[in-house]
Design an enzyme around this catalytic site. Structure first.
Site, mmCIF file in Angstrom:
data_model
loop_
_atom_site.group_PDB
_atom_site.id
_atom_site.type_symbol
_atom_site.label_atom_id
_atom_site.label_comp_id
_atom_site.label_asym_id
_atom_site.label_seq_id
_atom_site.Cartn_x
_atom_site.Cartn_y
_atom_site.Cartn_z
ATOM 1 N N LYS A 1 -16.544 -6.521 4.948
ATOM 2 C CA LYS A 1 -16.058 -7.614 5.801
ATOM 3 C C LYS A 1 -15.636 -6.980 7.117
ATOM 4 O O LYS A 1 -14.995 -5.929 7.110
ATOM 5 C CB LYS A 1 -14.800 -8.260 5.194
ATOM 6 C CG LYS A 1 -14.986 -8.885 3.858
ATOM 7 C CD LYS A 1 -13.649 -9.323 3.272
ATOM 8 C CE LYS A 1 -12.903 -8.157 2.667
ATOM 9 N NZ LYS A 1 -11.602 -8.385 2.128
ATOM 10 N N SER B 1 -2.924 -7.857 3.209
ATOM 11 C CA SER B 1 -3.178 -7.620 4.638
ATOM 12 C C SER B 1 -3.561 -8.927 5.330
ATOM 13 O O SER B 1 -3.142 -9.180 6.457
ATOM 14 C CB SER B 1 -4.316 -6.610 4.811
ATOM 15 O OG SER B 1 -3.952 -5.373 4.265
ATOM 16 N N ARG C 1 -2.644 -6.653 -8.162
ATOM 17 C CA ARG C 1 -1.562 -7.632 -7.989
ATOM 18 C C ARG C 1 -1.753 -8.735 -9.025
ATOM 19 O O ARG C 1 -1.447 -8.557 -10.185
ATOM 20 C CB ARG C 1 -1.567 -8.187 -6.557
ATOM 21 C CG ARG C 1 -1.128 -7.173 -5.516
ATOM 22 C CD ARG C 1 -1.495 -7.605 -4.141
ATOM 23 N NE ARG C 1 -2.941 -7.847 -4.064
ATOM 24 C CZ ARG C 1 -3.615 -8.137 -2.963
ATOM 25 N NH1 ARG C 1 -2.974 -8.257 -1.825
ATOM 26 N NH2 ARG C 1 -4.910 -8.319 -2.990
ATOM 27 N N HIS D 1 0.841 -1.209 0.000
ATOM 28 C CA HIS D 1 0.000 0.000 0.000
ATOM 29 C C HIS D 1 0.874 1.257 0.000
ATOM 30 O O HIS D 1 0.599 2.209 -0.734
ATOM 31 C CB HIS D 1 -0.883 0.048 1.257
ATOM 32 C CG HIS D 1 -1.923 -1.027 1.370
ATOM 33 N ND1 HIS D 1 -2.067 -1.811 2.485
ATOM 34 C CD2 HIS D 1 -2.886 -1.426 0.499
ATOM 35 C CE1 HIS D 1 -3.084 -2.648 2.319
ATOM 36 N NE2 HIS D 1 -3.587 -2.453 1.108
HETATM 37 O O1 PNS Z 1 -9.219 -2.538 0.815
HETATM 38 P P1 PNS Z 1 -10.531 -3.015 0.273
HETATM 39 O O2 PNS Z 1 -11.316 -3.720 1.369
HETATM 40 O O3 PNS Z 1 -10.386 -3.842 -0.961
HETATM 41 O O4 PNS Z 1 -11.372 -1.692 -0.141
HETATM 42 C C1 PNS Z 1 -12.677 -1.784 -0.662
HETATM 43 C C2 PNS Z 1 -13.336 -0.392 -0.753
HETATM 44 C C3 PNS Z 1 -13.330 0.295 0.597
HETATM 45 C C4 PNS Z 1 -12.600 0.453 -1.732
HETATM 46 C C5 PNS Z 1 -14.807 -0.628 -1.268
HETATM 47 O O5 PNS Z 1 -15.430 -1.606 -0.494
HETATM 48 C C6 PNS Z 1 -15.651 0.642 -1.263
HETATM 49 O O6 PNS Z 1 -15.438 1.530 -2.041
HETATM 50 N N1 PNS Z 1 -16.631 0.718 -0.327
HETATM 51 C C7 PNS Z 1 -17.510 1.867 -0.178
HETATM 52 C C8 PNS Z 1 -18.929 1.571 -0.629
HETATM 53 C C9 PNS Z 1 -19.096 1.832 -2.113
HETATM 54 O O7 PNS Z 1 -18.853 2.903 -2.628
HETATM 55 N N2 PNS Z 1 -19.537 0.771 -2.823
HETATM 56 C C10 PNS Z 1 -19.747 0.827 -4.238
HETATM 57 C C11 PNS Z 1 -18.456 0.571 -4.996
HETATM 58 S S1 PNS Z 1 -18.732 -0.635 -6.158
#
Ligand code: PNS
Length: 161
Positions: free
Chosen positions: A41, A128, A90, A17
């Site tokens: 999650k 992570s 990745r 990151h």
């Molecule tokens: O590190 P992660 O868990 O892969 O991040 C995922 C994240 C936070 C980027 C994604 O879950 C997100 O954007 N959540 C906010 C809700 C949202 O906007 N959902 C619609 C996107 S398709």
């Protein structure tokens, strides 16, 4: 000035990151690292700890600010006047989920572009969840996470004992 947001759960932040933050910060005028408060999650580290870890890891970047967000990512990105959402890629296994998210965000907000940064080969297999697993089982995570995160991982393992 071009603004980008780099969202994630950062549970915990890894050196992969940090590499992406550094590369994004060298291209954009300002990068907001956006830590999701309530991920889909359930997070392993609580929100305050995830924020503390990534703030510590990103403190030396002059044009990076770590913030939190709730709700839709594009609403947060619009509020910050971002032109781009940054995500790291990745392996091929990341692609499907990322593609779906990028398409959905694009549908909701066509003028914010999702830009993917290809992982540096040093971090291609780093995640992570692997870091958490190795740390839980007492394995070495030095080199996988920033030094301030090493301390937090140790603390978590000691608390769990
Ligand atoms: O590190 P992660 O868990 O892969 O991040 C995922 C994240 C936070 C980027 C994604 O879950 C997100 O954007 N959540 C906010 C809700 C949202 O906007 N959902 C619609 C996107 S398709």
């Amino acid at each position: 000035m071009k603004i980008a947001v780099y969202p994630g759960s950062f549970d915990p932040v890894t050196n992969g990151h940090v590499d992406i933050i550094e590369r994004a910060a060298s291209i954009f005028g300002k990068v907001y690292v956006a830590v999701i408060e309530n991920p889909e999650k359930k997070a392993n580290f609580d929100f305050a700890t995830r924020m503390r870890m990534i703030k510590g890891a990103a403190r030396h970047f002059r044009n990076v600010r770590v913030e939190s967000f709730k709700g839709l990512l594009i609403d947060y990105a619009k509020k910050r006047k971002a032109r781009a959402i940054i995500r790291g890629l990745r392996a091929v296994s990341d692609f499907e989920y990322e593609f779906q998210m990028a398409q959905t965000n694009r549908k909701m907000c066509p003028n914010i572009e999702t830009i993917f940064f290809m992982t540096d080969s040093r971090y291609a297999y780093l995640s992570s969840s692997l870091v958490r697993q190795i740390s839980k089982l007492g394995g070495p995570v030095r080199g996988m996470v920033p030094d301030n995160v090493l301390n937090e991982l140790k603390q978590k393992e000691n608390d769990g004992k």
